[in-house]
Design a protein around this motif. Structure first.
Motif, short mmCIF file in Angstrom:
data_model
loop_
_atom_site.label_atom_id
_atom_site.label_comp_id
_atom_site.label_asym_id
_atom_site.label_seq_id
_atom_site.Cartn_x
_atom_site.Cartn_y
_atom_site.Cartn_z
N GLY A 147 3.88 -12.04 5.60
CA GLY A 147 4.58 -11.68 6.82
C GLY A 147 6.06 -11.50 6.60
N VAL A 148 6.75 -11.00 7.63
CA VAL A 148 8.18 -10.73 7.51
C VAL A 148 8.93 -12.02 7.21
CG1 VAL A 148 8.19 -8.67 8.97
CG2 VAL A 148 8.47 -10.91 10.01
N SER A 149 9.84 -11.94 6.28
CA SER A 149 10.75 -13.01 5.85
C SER A 149 10.06 -14.20 5.21
CB SER A 149 11.64 -13.50 7.01
OG SER A 149 10.91 -14.25 7.95
N ALA A 150 8.74 -14.14 5.03
CA ALA A 150 8.01 -15.28 4.45
C ALA A 150 8.46 -15.50 3.01
CB ALA A 150 6.52 -15.03 4.50
N ILE A 151 8.53 -16.78 2.62
CA ILE A 151 8.93 -17.16 1.28
C ILE A 151 7.74 -17.76 0.54
CG2 ILE A 151 10.46 -18.63 -0.10
CD1 ILE A 151 12.50 -18.52 2.09
N GLU A 183 11.08 -2.46 7.51
CA GLU A 183 11.06 -2.59 6.04
C GLU A 183 9.71 -3.10 5.56
OE1 GLU A 183 15.48 -3.82 4.61
OE2 GLU A 183 14.53 -5.21 6.02
N TYR A 184 9.17 -4.04 6.28
CA TYR A 184 7.87 -4.63 5.92
C TYR A 184 6.77 -3.57 5.98
CZ TYR A 184 3.91 -7.94 6.29
OH TYR A 184 2.74 -8.63 6.10
N TYR A 185 6.73 -2.82 7.08
CA TYR A 185 5.70 -1.79 7.23
C TYR A 185 5.88 -0.65 6.23
CZ TYR A 185 4.53 -3.95 11.77
OH TYR A 185 4.14 -4.82 12.77
N ASP A 186 7.12 -0.23 6.01
CA ASP A 186 7.36 0.88 5.09
C ASP A 186 6.85 0.55 3.68
OD1 ASP A 186 8.50 2.36 7.08
OD2 ASP A 186 10.59 2.01 6.46
N ALA A 187 7.11 -0.65 3.22
CA ALA A 187 6.66 -1.03 1.89
C ALA A 187 5.14 -1.01 1.80
CB ALA A 187 7.18 -2.42 1.54
N LEU A 188 4.46 -1.59 2.78
CA LEU A 188 3.01 -1.64 2.74
C LEU A 188 2.39 -0.26 2.92
CD1 LEU A 188 2.54 -4.97 4.70
CD2 LEU A 188 1.98 -4.57 2.30
N ARG A 205 3.21 -0.86 -1.57
CA ARG A 205 4.03 -1.81 -2.31
C ARG A 205 4.04 -3.17 -1.61
NH1 ARG A 205 8.80 -1.08 -1.56
NH2 ARG A 205 8.91 0.74 -0.17
N LEU A 206 4.24 -4.21 -2.37
CA LEU A 206 4.47 -5.52 -1.78
C LEU A 206 5.87 -5.54 -1.15
CD1 LEU A 206 2.88 -7.74 -4.56
CD2 LEU A 206 2.04 -7.42 -2.23
N PRO A 207 6.03 -6.13 0.02
CA PRO A 207 7.29 -6.00 0.76
C PRO A 207 8.36 -7.00 0.33
CG PRO A 207 5.69 -7.20 2.06
CD PRO A 207 4.97 -6.81 0.80
N ILE A 208 8.52 -7.17 -0.96
CA ILE A 208 9.50 -8.13 -1.48
C ILE A 208 10.91 -7.55 -1.35
CG2 ILE A 208 10.27 -9.38 -3.53
CD1 ILE A 208 7.65 -10.34 -2.23
N THR A 209 11.82 -8.38 -0.87
CA THR A 209 13.21 -7.94 -0.77
C THR A 209 14.15 -8.71 -1.69
OG1 THR A 209 14.99 -7.45 0.81
CG2 THR A 209 13.80 -9.49 1.14
#
Length: 472
Positions: A339-343, A359-364, A368-372
């Motif tokens: 999920g968003v911002s999850a660590i 950003e999360y949706y665009d990566a998936l 891609r994995l949504p790592i920032t």
């Protein structure tokens, strides 16, 4: 559920000393839910590094259980004090779409790990996880069940807002496999609730607790916050009266940090209504006195637990650990964050997802994995994480064990740190000899300050001042 409340009494002399030292408290210490702390994560750590960590996790211990964290960011009401990554909405079209993307992320991670892995600990946080409607919650659990095996003997927790659950929803949570709940309370006084825009009648919290007990939840936690507008020591004692009457297994009492320049909703809080520092300190000290007199064990920092709770047992047995949710009994597993911002924490690396939905949706969408951002730990980081964790969780450090595990000479490796520690020892925070470092009862109230001595990144940034970390 057992309601045994016998526990070793807390050292009242330490609280008196703590009050006397209040004028010397200076600065905010890290909470050390990770080491290095999250402010050290960097964007150079991206998807390739995360994939490599997942590969290492898959190959190093393919049958080892995992820990999972799911971030559900949605809330239908804004609480002015809140600094969480959240989205205020009443549109379940947004949450339904989010559930679809959570399932996509799980599939990508699980495919990299290979075989279907067991899960000893899972935690749904937010936001408000119970914002999801019953169908959405079932879909998330179905996705988890497709890719992971949530062990029934494990700890499976969800944060709930009592205003968003009824008896039917509590029944559903139990049917889905949750065995622990954490209830957001903050304060029961009507004026405080109005000021923070979270009106929550006591009956709603009481009904959620009673339902959880009827349904056989293993543990019930409550979150309180001190330092909110219009709070006084007497008023907070009234809140504690009601909390203690409900007898939750665990209680967390967090300090409110007023940072309106960082968290815009806090601009709606009247700064003049906040308790003065002396009053806030008195709320904290009186809370520790009250809860420990009621039989709760002071676990450390802001956590309390009944003596027969797993958290208190883990501390007595020297098994207590810390993870991103605070003190924990099952923190020794690789943790996947969804999920968003999850660590997450995987194979010696920390990873954090994108903070915004776009950003999360665009990566998936791009596969891609949504790592920032993230961080790859060094051997020195691992050593210091172990030292800090032992001091914060169990209050003692066996130097011979550390030397054998990491093949070091402790006195030589930590020469500068031990000199700083000796300065804290003169103030009564620690005791040490050639074999052991022990945190005193007073030191437990200032344990972040002790941990800071071993934080290499703080040391390199600037000399660590030999004063105390603000806990209020």
């Amino acid at each position: 559920m057992s309601t045994s409340r016998s526990a070793a009494p807390f050292d009242r002399h330490a609280l008196a000393d703590f009050r006397a030292l209040a004028a010397h408290i200076d600065g905010n210490g890290p909470r050390y839910t990770s080491y290095p702390t999250a402010d050290r994560f960097h964007t150079a750590f991206g998807e390739d590094a995360y994939l490599a960590a997942l590969d290492a996790c898959a190959h190093a211990a393919p049958s080892a259980p995992l820990s999972l964290y799911l971030h559900i960011p949605f809330c239908d009401n804004i609480c002015y004090y809140c600094g969480c990554n959240k989205i205020i909405t009443r549109d379940h079209g947004r949450s339904s779409r989010y559930v679809d993307y959570l399932a996509r992320e799980m599939a990508l991670v699980a495919a990299r790990l290979g075989e279907r892995r067991s899960v000893m600990q899972s935690h749904w946080g937010g936001g408000t996880p119970t914002f999801l409607d019953p169908d959405e919650m079932r879909r998330v659990m179905a996705a988890l069940g497709e890719h992971f095996d949530l062990l029934p003997e494990g700890e499976h927790a969800i944060e709930i807002d009592p205003r968003t659950v009824d008896a039917a929803r509590m029944t559903l949570l139990r049917e889905l496999g949750f065995n622990r709940i954490s209830l957001g309370v903050q304060d029961f006084h009507p004026e405080v609730q109005q000021a923070i825009h979270r009106v929550q009648p006591f009956a709603q919290t009481r009904d959620a607790v009673f339902a959880a007990r009827r349904l056989g939840f293993r543990s019930i936690s409550m979150d309180l916050i001190y330092g909110l507008p219009h709070q006084t020591t007497a008023r907070f004692q009234e809140t504690l009266d009601r909390v203690v009457a409900l007898l939750p297994n665990r209680i967390s009492v967090y300090s409110y940090a007023h940072l309106p320049h960082v968290f815009k909703p806090q601009r709606r809080i009247d700064t003049a209504a906040l308790p003065a520092p002396a009053e806030k300190l008195d709320i904290l000290v009186s809370t520790i006195e009250r809860l420990t007199s009621e039989g709760y064990v002071y676990i450390g920092m802001d956590h309390f637990a009944l003596p027969d709770d797993d958290l208190a047992r883990a501390q007595r047995d020297g098994r207590l650990q810390r993870n991103f949710q605070g003190y924990a009994t099952h923190a020794g597993y690789d943790q996947l964050g969804f999920g968003v911002s999850a660590i997450g924490a995987i194979a010696g690396c920390y990873v954090q997802n994108a903070r915004t939905l776009d950003e999360y949706y665009d990566a998936l969408d791009a596969g891609r994995l949504p790592i920032t951002r993230g961080f790859q730990m060094s051997a020195d980081d691992d050593l210091r994480k172990t030292v800090i964790g032992a001091l914060m969780c169990n209050g003692t450090l066996d130097l011979a064990q550390i030397e054998a595990r990491f093949d070091i000479d402790f006195a030589q490796t930590f020469d500068a740190e031990l000199r700083n520690l000796d300065a804290l020892a003169t103030q009564g925070l620690v005791r040490r000899d050639a074999a052991r470092i022990e945190v005193t009862a007073l030191g437990r109230l200032l344990v972040r300050r002790i941990a800071m001595v071993f934080d290499r990144y703080l040391r390199e940034a600037e000399p660590v001042p030999l004063r105390y970390s603000r806990v209020v």
